[in-house]
Design a protein around this motif. Structure first.
Motif, PDB file in Angstrom:
ATOM      1  N   ALA A 263      61.545  19.251  34.086  1.00 35.41           N
ATOM      2  CA  ALA A 263      60.271  19.777  33.172  1.00 35.41           C
ATOM      3  C   ALA A 263      59.123  19.611  33.616  1.00 35.41           C
ATOM      4  N   GLY A 264      58.013  19.844  33.201  1.00 36.48           N
ATOM      5  CA  GLY A 264      56.634  19.415  33.658  1.00 36.48           C
ATOM      6  C   GLY A 264      55.707  20.734  32.989  1.00 36.48           C
ATOM      7  N   ARG A 265      54.897  20.823  33.884  1.00 31.48           N
ATOM      8  CA  ARG A 265      53.569  21.606  33.763  1.00 31.48           C
ATOM      9  C   ARG A 265      53.693  22.539  34.411  1.00 31.48           C
ATOM     10  N   ALA A 266      53.693  23.756  34.147  1.00 32.21           N
ATOM     11  CA  ALA A 266      52.912  25.775  35.557  1.00 32.21           C
ATOM     12  C   ALA A 266      51.963  25.417  35.260  1.00 32.21           C
ATOM     13  N   MET A 267      51.150  25.319  36.579  1.00 32.39           N
ATOM     14  CA  MET A 267      49.742  25.290  36.627  1.00 32.39           C
ATOM     15  C   MET A 267      49.699  26.556  36.709  1.00 32.39           C
ATOM     16  N   GLU A 268      48.246  27.615  36.537  1.00 32.04           N
ATOM     17  CA  GLU A 268      48.202  28.895  37.104  1.00 32.04           C
ATOM     18  C   GLU A 268      47.017  28.499  38.615  1.00 32.04           C
ATOM     19  N   VAL A 269      47.371  29.725  39.781  1.00 30.75           N
ATOM     20  CA  VAL A 269      47.188  29.314  41.256  1.00 30.75           C
ATOM     21  C   VAL A 269      46.142  30.649  40.945  1.00 30.75           C
ATOM     22  N   ALA A 270      44.573  30.195  40.454  1.00 29.58           N
ATOM     23  CA  ALA A 270      43.737  31.319  40.884  1.00 29.58           C
ATOM     24  C   ALA A 270      43.128  32.134  42.182  1.00 29.58           C
ATOM     25  N   ASP A 271      43.527  30.625  43.304  1.00 26.80           N
ATOM     26  CA  ASP A 271      43.023  30.873  44.480  1.00 26.80           C
ATOM     27  C   ASP A 271      43.420  31.920  45.364  1.00 26.80           C
ATOM     28  N   GLU A 272      42.172  32.832  45.298  1.00 22.09           N
ATOM     29  CA  GLU A 272      42.773  34.182  45.819  1.00 22.09           C
ATOM     30  C   GLU A 272      44.106  34.098  47.363  1.00 22.09           C
ATOM     31  N   ALA A 273      43.436  32.943  48.756  1.00 24.49           N
ATOM     32  CA  ALA A 273      43.633  33.007  49.411  1.00 24.49           C
ATOM     33  C   ALA A 273      45.577  32.628  49.693  1.00 24.49           C
ATOM     34  N   VAL A 274      45.574  31.325  48.119  1.00 21.08           N
ATOM     35  CA  VAL A 274      47.011  31.661  47.949  1.00 21.08           C
ATOM     36  C   VAL A 274      47.804  32.606  47.474  1.00 21.08           C
TER      37      VAL A 274
ATOM     38  N   GLU B 250      47.238  35.492  48.194  1.00 17.80           N
ATOM     39  CA  GLU B 250      48.132  36.400  49.377  1.00 17.80           C
ATOM     40  C   GLU B 250      48.628  35.805  50.089  1.00 17.80           C
ATOM     41  N   GLU B 251      49.207  34.455  50.304  1.00 12.54           N
ATOM     42  CA  GLU B 251      50.101  34.769  50.576  1.00 12.54           C
ATOM     43  C   GLU B 251      51.311  34.393  50.250  1.00 12.54           C
ATOM     44  N   PHE B 252      51.715  34.470  49.088  1.00  9.09           N
ATOM     45  CA  PHE B 252      52.699  35.270  48.270  1.00  9.09           C
ATOM     46  C   PHE B 252      52.905  36.670  47.801  1.00  9.09           C
ATOM     47  N   GLN B 253      51.654  36.931  48.435  1.00  6.44           N
ATOM     48  CA  GLN B 253      52.214  38.438  48.420  1.00  6.44           C
ATOM     49  C   GLN B 253      52.742  39.015  46.898  1.00  6.44           C
ATOM     50  N   GLN B 254      51.271  38.887  46.431  1.00  2.00           N
ATOM     51  CA  GLN B 254      51.685  38.994  45.207  1.00  2.00           C
ATOM     52  C   GLN B 254      51.460  40.819  44.708  1.00  2.00           C
ATOM     53  N   PRO B 255      52.688  41.276  44.239  1.00  2.00           N
ATOM     54  CA  PRO B 255      53.052  42.678  43.862  1.00  2.00           C
ATOM     55  C   PRO B 255      52.056  43.330  43.153  1.00  2.00           C
ATOM     56  N   SER B 256      50.851  43.127  42.234  1.00  2.00           N
ATOM     57  CA  SER B 256      49.762  43.263  41.506  1.00  2.00           C
ATOM     58  C   SER B 256      48.394  42.822  41.450  1.00  2.00           C
ATOM     59  N   PRO B 257      47.104  42.442  41.300  1.00  2.00           N
ATOM     60  CA  PRO B 257      45.858  41.744  41.540  1.00  2.00           C
ATOM     61  C   PRO B 257      45.845  41.153  40.055  1.00  2.00           C
ATOM     62  N   GLU B 258      47.055  41.211  38.802  1.00  2.00           N
ATOM     63  CA  GLU B 258      46.564  40.690  37.820  1.00  2.00           C
ATOM     64  C   GLU B 258      47.970  39.929  37.361  1.00  2.00           C
ATOM     65  N   SER B 259      49.251  39.907  38.918  1.00  2.00           N
ATOM     66  CA  SER B 259      50.381  39.155  38.920  1.00  2.00           C
ATOM     67  C   SER B 259      49.664  37.750  38.156  1.00  2.00           C
ATOM     68  N   HIS B 260      51.087  37.185  37.979  1.00  2.00           N
ATOM     69  CA  HIS B 260      50.277  35.182  37.890  1.00  2.00           C
ATOM     70  C   HIS B 260      51.376  34.586  38.631  1.00  2.00           C
ATOM     71  N   LEU B 261      50.148  33.618  39.511  1.00  2.00           N
ATOM     72  CA  LEU B 261      50.941  32.578  40.569  1.00  2.00           C
ATOM     73  C   LEU B 261      51.108  31.206  39.307  1.00  2.00           C
ATOM     74  N   PHE B 262      52.477  30.375  40.074  1.00  2.00           N
ATOM     75  CA  PHE B 262      52.180  29.439  39.174  1.00  2.00           C
ATOM     76  C   PHE B 262      52.530  28.245  40.018  1.00  2.00           C
ATOM     77  N   ARG B 263      52.119  26.912  39.901  1.00  2.00           N
ATOM     78  CA  ARG B 263      52.584  25.454  40.720  1.00  2.00           C
ATOM     79  C   ARG B 263      53.358  25.060  39.905  1.00  2.00           C
TER      80      ARG B 263
END
Length: 156
Positions: free
Chosen positions: A97-108, A110-123
């Protein structure tokens, strides 16, 4: 809130057990809060990288709207069923349990090779981790709470 790495420092044995269970299967269940406060569950995958726990999402997924509105979440990780006759062979389940913080930093991103520019990444930032399993004739829960450390609870 704690990163996965900070959790590992505070509760290394529990972190190792949680990681073993998480490595046994790819799929998890994410619980978020809808706008009206009721729960929503969604299937997700997670990954470990740079001492953090991460998850992503396809564009326009309702879980993203939930997390943007209220980042509180829980993740359930189930392990395979135990063999017949000996429940203590079960690896157990892990709940985070905790919090999911959306990451908008493009460099980060890109490291995850998001499948689409509209995809979302959470830490994932942790406040609680619980590993539940069977030992002999007891249900055993090892729980870590941010700021309180780990403790074990046994029930017959």
């Amino acid at each position: 809130m704690a990163s996965w790495q900070e959790f590992e420092r505070q509760a290394p044995e529990l972190a190792g057990a949680a990681r073993r269970v998480m490595d046994t299967c790819k799929h998890r269940v994410l619980a978020t809060l809808r706008k009206d406060g009721s729960p929503r569950v969604s299937g997700i995958e997670t990954t470990f990288r740079d001492g953090e726990l991460w998850t992503g999402s396809m564009p326009r997924a309702v879980k993203v709207y939930d997390l943007r509105r209220d980042p509180r979440m829980a993740i359930h990780v189930a392990s395979p069923e135990p063999g017949e006759g000996d429940p203590s062979t079960w690896e157990g389940d892990v709940k985070l349990a905790g919090r999911a913080m959306e990451v908008a930093d493009e460099a980060v991103r890109e490291e995850f090779q998001q499948p689409s520019p509209e995809s979302h990444l959470f830490r994932i930032e942790l406040t609680e981790v619980v590993w539940t399993r069977v030992e002999g004739d007891e249900l055993v829960m090892t729980a870590w709470h941010e700021g309180a450390g780990a403790r074990e609870i046994r029930r017959k």
